[in-house]
Design a protein around this motif. Structure first.
Motif, PDB file in Angstrom:
ATOM      1  N   TYR A  29       0.833  -1.193   0.000  1.00  0.00           N
ATOM      2  CA  TYR A  29       0.000   0.000   0.000  1.00  0.00           C
ATOM      3  C   TYR A  29       0.874   1.252   0.000  1.00  0.00           C
ATOM      4  N   GLU A  35      -4.189   3.545  -0.517  1.00  0.00           N
ATOM      5  CA  GLU A  35      -4.914   2.517  -1.261  1.00  0.00           C
ATOM      6  C   GLU A  35      -4.034   1.277  -1.332  1.00  0.00           C
ATOM      7  N   ILE A  36      -4.686   0.131  -1.457  1.00  0.00           N
ATOM      8  CA  ILE A  36      -3.966  -1.124  -1.614  1.00  0.00           C
ATOM      9  C   ILE A  36      -3.579  -1.245  -3.078  1.00  0.00           C
ATOM     10  N   TYR A  39      -2.000  -7.307  -3.773  1.00  0.00           N
ATOM     11  CA  TYR A  39      -2.119  -8.216  -2.644  1.00  0.00           C
ATOM     12  C   TYR A  39      -2.098  -9.660  -3.113  1.00  0.00           C
ATOM     13  N   GLU A  60      -9.522 -11.456   2.929  1.00  0.00           N
ATOM     14  CA  GLU A  60      -9.735 -10.127   2.362  1.00  0.00           C
ATOM     15  C   GLU A  60     -10.273  -9.165   3.422  1.00  0.00           C
ATOM     16  N   LYS A  61     -11.191  -9.630   4.262  1.00  0.00           N
ATOM     17  CA  LYS A  61     -11.711  -8.785   5.341  1.00  0.00           C
ATOM     18  C   LYS A  61     -10.594  -8.413   6.317  1.00  0.00           C
ATOM     19  N   GLN A  64      -8.371  -5.776   4.686  1.00  0.00           N
ATOM     20  CA  GLN A  64      -9.006  -4.452   4.660  1.00  0.00           C
ATOM     21  C   GLN A  64      -9.006  -3.808   6.043  1.00  0.00           C
ATOM     22  N   ASP A  65      -9.332  -4.591   7.082  1.00  0.00           N
ATOM     23  CA  ASP A  65      -9.335  -4.058   8.448  1.00  0.00           C
ATOM     24  C   ASP A  65      -7.947  -3.587   8.862  1.00  0.00           C
TER      25      ASP A  65
END
Length: 75
Positions: A29, A35-36, A39, A60-61, A64-65
């Motif tokens: 990032y 932004e990513i 990945y 993925e969750k 993002q967290d």
């Protein structure tokens, strides 16, 4: 969790366990434009397709967290 730098961007690597499989999450990032950029999820073993889909969703969750925490200086 390990954070390194590559080409001016941050790379975060961590290992989690889900559904009995170890999952390596790695994402790059930018701090300048949060932004990513890239990945990957690597699942240890050979899970069934439904399990693989569930593990990917959980990874993925988690990614993002963690990204939100990292970019908002929570960690």
């Amino acid at each position: 969790m390990k954070i390194t730098e590559f080409m001016g961007n941050k790379v975060c690597t961590l290992i989690m366990e889900s559904e009995g499989h170890k999952v390596k999450i790695e994402f790059m990032y930018s701090e300048m434009h949060p932004e990513i950029l890239d990945y990957s999820f690597r699942i240890n073993g050979n899970p069934s397709l439904p399990t693989r889909n569930k593990v990917n969703d959980l990874a993925e969750k988690k990614m993002q967290d963690l990204f939100i925490e990292l970019t908002h200086n929570v960690l």
